[in-house]
Design a protein around this motif. Structure first.
Motif, short mmCIF file in Angstrom:
data_model
loop_
_atom_site.label_atom_id
_atom_site.label_comp_id
_atom_site.label_asym_id
_atom_site.label_seq_id
_atom_site.Cartn_x
_atom_site.Cartn_y
_atom_site.Cartn_z
N GLU A 87 0.72 -1.28 0.14
CA GLU A 87 -0.08 0.00 0.01
C GLU A 87 0.80 1.29 0.11
O GLU A 87 0.38 2.18 -0.30
CB GLU A 87 -0.84 -0.14 1.03
CG GLU A 87 -1.99 -0.99 1.42
CD GLU A 87 -2.81 -1.16 2.39
OE1 GLU A 87 -4.01 -1.62 2.40
OE2 GLU A 87 -2.41 -0.74 3.82
N HIS A 88 2.18 1.25 0.29
CA HIS A 88 3.11 2.15 0.46
C HIS A 88 4.07 2.14 -0.70
O HIS A 88 5.42 2.41 -0.18
CB HIS A 88 3.49 2.29 1.95
CG HIS A 88 2.48 2.63 2.91
ND1 HIS A 88 2.17 3.73 3.21
CD2 HIS A 88 1.41 1.64 3.48
CE1 HIS A 88 0.86 3.84 4.16
NE2 HIS A 88 0.54 2.39 4.28
N THR A 89 3.82 1.77 -1.82
CA THR A 89 5.02 1.60 -3.00
C THR A 89 4.92 2.92 -3.93
O THR A 89 3.32 3.13 -4.46
CB THR A 89 4.83 0.32 -3.51
OG1 THR A 89 4.97 -0.63 -2.50
CG2 THR A 89 5.61 0.04 -4.68
N THR B 86 4.70 6.39 -5.74
CA THR B 86 3.93 7.69 -5.29
C THR B 86 2.58 7.45 -4.41
O THR B 86 1.85 6.53 -5.02
CB THR B 86 3.47 8.46 -6.35
OG1 THR B 86 4.59 8.87 -7.19
CG2 THR B 86 2.78 9.80 -6.02
N HIS B 87 2.35 7.63 -3.28
CA HIS B 87 1.55 7.08 -2.61
C HIS B 87 0.85 7.94 -1.44
O HIS B 87 1.41 8.86 -1.10
CB HIS B 87 1.86 5.74 -2.08
CG HIS B 87 2.75 5.62 -0.81
ND1 HIS B 87 4.26 5.90 -1.07
CD2 HIS B 87 2.55 5.84 0.66
CE1 HIS B 87 4.67 5.95 0.47
NE2 HIS B 87 3.73 5.91 1.23
N PHE B 88 -0.26 7.37 -1.02
CA PHE B 88 -1.24 8.22 0.15
C PHE B 88 -1.13 7.59 1.37
O PHE B 88 -0.93 6.16 1.52
CB PHE B 88 -2.64 8.18 -1.03
CG PHE B 88 -3.55 8.81 0.10
CD1 PHE B 88 -4.24 10.11 -0.26
CD2 PHE B 88 -4.20 8.23 1.34
CE1 PHE B 88 -5.27 10.77 0.53
CE2 PHE B 88 -5.30 8.75 1.93
CZ PHE B 88 -6.09 10.04 1.45
N ALA C 87 -5.09 5.67 9.74
CA ALA C 87 -4.79 4.38 10.37
C ALA C 87 -3.55 3.91 10.21
O ALA C 87 -3.18 2.97 10.63
CB ALA C 87 -5.93 3.41 9.98
N HIS C 88 -2.85 4.36 9.11
CA HIS C 88 -1.20 4.12 8.83
C HIS C 88 -0.57 3.97 10.44
O HIS C 88 0.69 3.15 10.36
CB HIS C 88 -0.65 4.77 7.78
CG HIS C 88 0.67 4.33 7.44
ND1 HIS C 88 1.11 3.12 7.54
CD2 HIS C 88 1.75 5.30 7.31
CE1 HIS C 88 2.40 3.00 6.92
NE2 HIS C 88 2.84 4.29 7.17
N TRP C 89 -0.94 4.87 11.04
CA TRP C 89 -0.05 5.31 12.19
C TRP C 89 -0.87 4.99 13.47
O TRP C 89 -1.88 5.11 13.42
CB TRP C 89 0.48 6.87 12.46
CG TRP C 89 1.90 6.82 13.06
CD1 TRP C 89 2.24 7.08 14.16
CD2 TRP C 89 3.06 6.20 12.34
NE1 TRP C 89 3.55 7.26 14.53
CE2 TRP C 89 4.18 6.33 13.25
CE3 TRP C 89 3.46 5.53 11.08
CZ2 TRP C 89 5.50 6.13 12.90
CZ3 TRP C 89 4.83 5.10 10.95
CH2 TRP C 89 5.78 5.49 12.00
MN LIG Z 1 3.51 5.49 3.41
#
Ligand SMILES: [Mn+2]
Ligand SMILES: [Mn+2]
Lengths: 261, 261
Positions: free
Chosen positions: A69-71, A73-75, A79-81
């Motif tokens: 999901e974080h590859t 150019t990304h958003f 909830a990522h943190w």
């Molecule tokens: Mn990221």
């Protein structure tokens, strides 16, 4: 078409407003963030041909793809943190669509970032930008220009050394200043919203920690920020609608008024 | 902000223009197109947790993901079809960004599609829409509303039988009429731009064959078309920038003028 959308359609057709692509191509060799080996890792982009006008599919060409999901150019969704784990609308499928199209301010830190790859942007830099360009309005994206996109393809892009990555980013004072303005999110050209050495700031990873704790969004690995004005453009940043997703590769566009029009 | 983008920012902030999401969530059980077994197949969406605030990553949550370029709500580039293999800008990374934000016309075929799941839209239906709403302007997206999105989660969405899939779509006359108008692309709510039985039309798969042969774009598995006016909205359809990619899952948004504003 009538009204503001009719005006926009005319401006796009005439070239008075240009659509600018702020995205790196997804390729297998685009670098991803590398964590200490005891942690789960970010998958690079992979692509596998399914057919290409051949026996596997005579009239069609297509591929299967995989990534994190974080590859690229990304958003980053809240909830990522861990600080954003209980934020409403905290995953990419639940972020309100009204947050995906918004005005954008571009803070040009390319000068000091060129002089010092570990450059840290502080609240003073935010204040200096506002003294020149006016207040950052509520509901805006803020992007930190470093011209790091021009290093893509070179080891300097991630700047990995024995002591970790080296790239510019914000400190807590900068993020707190942006949160006080009511921003939607913060984006960078580097592989993370935090500096390469952001683990050593207080709190560690201040962009991730403070932005997501406040329910705000992140963008990373942006390109083409040198094509944006300091203010006056609109950012379009719609992540994939991954059910429960923490982030997403995406195509980031900007609507940019042509100078003099 | 000044000019048309300043007006747009105000309209978004006031609610006079709404951002509408036209995307299904990416989930492992969302159906993909199924081809005869001798052909390469379309991968469904898969997601694998890398860490979730645990020993694998104490402060962060993220996933690795895999899918086909043609999984879920997705975009077809000209190179997806053999007729479009030599089109300039034929892959998702090369499509001009100015084609990714454009006016949209919505042709409501939900009535006849409800009566006949194999309903075929022809040039006569296009002409009837134009008699009511005016000419489809050059440079517009055209979407075929069938309310098929409401069947997602049911076997009726794909309508798979021993003789193949059953769902509505256009014939060659409809696509030729749209090409004559100078459209940017054509989109549907079903799993393909073509009808489920589109292999039996002439040419086979007329939407894929004719659209991509003319360098035009496709969208499939759209949702929420019942929230769009027949004309007057803007479509935002930015695919992932997959190097050499034939298509891409994406988040599709529309800017919609609120009635009476
Ligand atoms: Mn990221
Ligand atoms: Mn497709």
């Amino acid at each position: 078409m009538t009204g503001v959308l009719g005006d926009l359609a005319l401006a796009l057709a005439s070239g008075a407003v240009e659509v600018v692509d702020l995205t790196h191509a997804l390729t297998p060799d685009f670098p991803v963030i590398v964590l200490p080996p005891e942690f789960g890792q970010c998958a690079p982009f992979r692509i596998e041909e399914v057919s290409r006008y051949d026996a596997r599919g005579p009239a069609w060409y297509w591929n299967n793809i995989s990534m994190s999901e974080h590859t690229g150019t990304h958003f980053d969704a809240p909830a990522h943190w861990v600080t954003g784990r209980n934020q409403p609308g905290g995953t990419v499928d639940a972020v309100g669509p009204e947050r995906l199209v918004a005005p954008v301010c571009v803070l040009d830190m390319s000068g000091p970032s060129t002089e010092d790859r570990d450059f840290i942007m502080t609240a003073d830099h935010v204040a200096a930008w506002e003294a020149e360009h006016g207040a950052i309005p509520p509901g805006a994206w803020v992007l930190m220009r470093t011209d790091w996109a021009k290093k893509a393809g070179s080891p300097a892009y991630v700047g990995l050394e024995a002591d970790g990555a080296h790239s510019p980013g914000p400190d807590a004072s900068a993020i707190e200043a942006l949160l006080a303005r009511g921003i939607i999110g913060f984006g960078t050209e580097t592989v993370g919203t935090d500096a390469g050495q952001g683990a050593h700031l207080s709190p560690p990873y201040p962009a991730h920690s403070l932005l997501h704790g406040a329910g705000k969004l992140g963008l990373q690995c942006l390109a083409g920020l040198d094509r944006l004005p300091p203010k006056g453009a609109m950012l379009i940043a719609p992540p994939l609608k991954i059910a429960g997703g923490s982030g997403s590769p995406l195509r980031v566009l900007a609507l940019v008024p042509k100078e003099g029009s």
